[in-house]
Write a protein that holds these residues in place. Structure first.
Motif: not given
Length: 267
Positions: A146, A149, A154, A246, A261-262
């Motif tokens: 991923e 972020a 976000t 993230r 968490t994102a």
């Protein structure tokens, strides 16, 4: 003359083979595919399958394999570092050391399973954004890459509460209910598990200061109201923030805080 032509032909075939192996197989279009990247990528752990049983990973579990050797990451609660080396599609992991934060029982069990699997000689297979690591005994770790972020823009989903050096899971029934989003205009909004909230923030260096936070006044079941009470105490005044790819950590001056968490890309 015949021997000379044969030698030239063999050299030409070897040259073509070398070109084909340099960056990957061709796709028939005249181009050459680039081999999937394994090192220097933040891999989120999705699940571990050990002894025929698959266990989903808690939010925040991840692995980064360094291009110069070594691996770092998070087993689900505690951070780790280890010696690691790559040789083709083989990764060898040795001598992992971890932090010693107290973790919720289920997360601790997952950490034990993941740390055992992420050890020794592993075979790596990358398909798109998915990495599968397979141990010699056939256990597997499934991971997904991923992008990092940013703080603003976000949607951060609260995953655990932190008190000093101890992380605890959210009250039963409140999982994935609390979220917050920082706007580029200095605003913050979201939900506390029951009521929605809105306010202003000032970001300076590694601190986020919350100001003028207002909420709706709806009543909810006790676990959700308890989560809301804890979160309101954290999101009040000055906090220290840290983003690990993230995962966002917010910690108030008294040591109370949260981890979030994102939201996954496209999620």
């Amino acid at each position: 003359m015949r021997n000379r032509r044969t030698a030239v032909g063999v050299l030409a075939l070897l040259a073509l083979a070398a070109c084909g192996n340099e960056t990957g197989a061709g796709d028939g279009s005249g181009s050459v595919r680039t081999a999937p990247r394994l090192t220097g990528v933040h891999w989120n752990v999705d699940s571990v399958t050990a002894g025929g049983r698959t266990t989903e990973a808690p939010d925040g579990a991840h692995v980064v394999i360094g291009p110069e050797g070594g691996a770092t990451g998070n087993f689900g609660c505690n951070r780790f570092s280890a010696e690691a080396g790559t040789d083709g599609d083989t990764i060898t992991v040795r001598r992992a050391t971890t932090t010693e934060m107290g973790c919720e029982k289920g997360v601790q069990q997952f950490e034990t399973t993941l740390s055992r699997a992420f050890s020794g000689e592993l075979t790596a297979a990358v398909t798109g954004r998915t990495l599968t690591l397979t141990t010699r005994t056939g256990d597997t770790i499934r991971l997904t890459s991923e992008p990092p972020a940013p703080l603003t823009g976000t949607t951060w989903t609260v995953t655990s509460l932190v008190s000093g050096s101890t992380a605890s899971s959210l009250p039963a029934g409140t999982e994935k209910r609390a979220r917050l989003t920082f706007g580029r205009d200095g605003s913050v909004r979201g939900t506390l598990g029951c009521n929605t909230f809105r306010g202003n923030v000032t970001v300076t260096g590694s601190t986020v200061t919350f100001r003028r936070t207002t909420t709706t006044r709806m009543m909810c079941p006790a676990p959700r109201m308890e989560l809301e009470r804890v979160l309101l105490a954290v999101l009040d005044g000055r906090t220290t923030y840290r983003i690990d790819h993230r995962t966002l950590s917010l910690t108030a001056a008294n040591g109370e805080g949260l981890a979030a968490t994102a939201q996954a890309s496209g999620g």
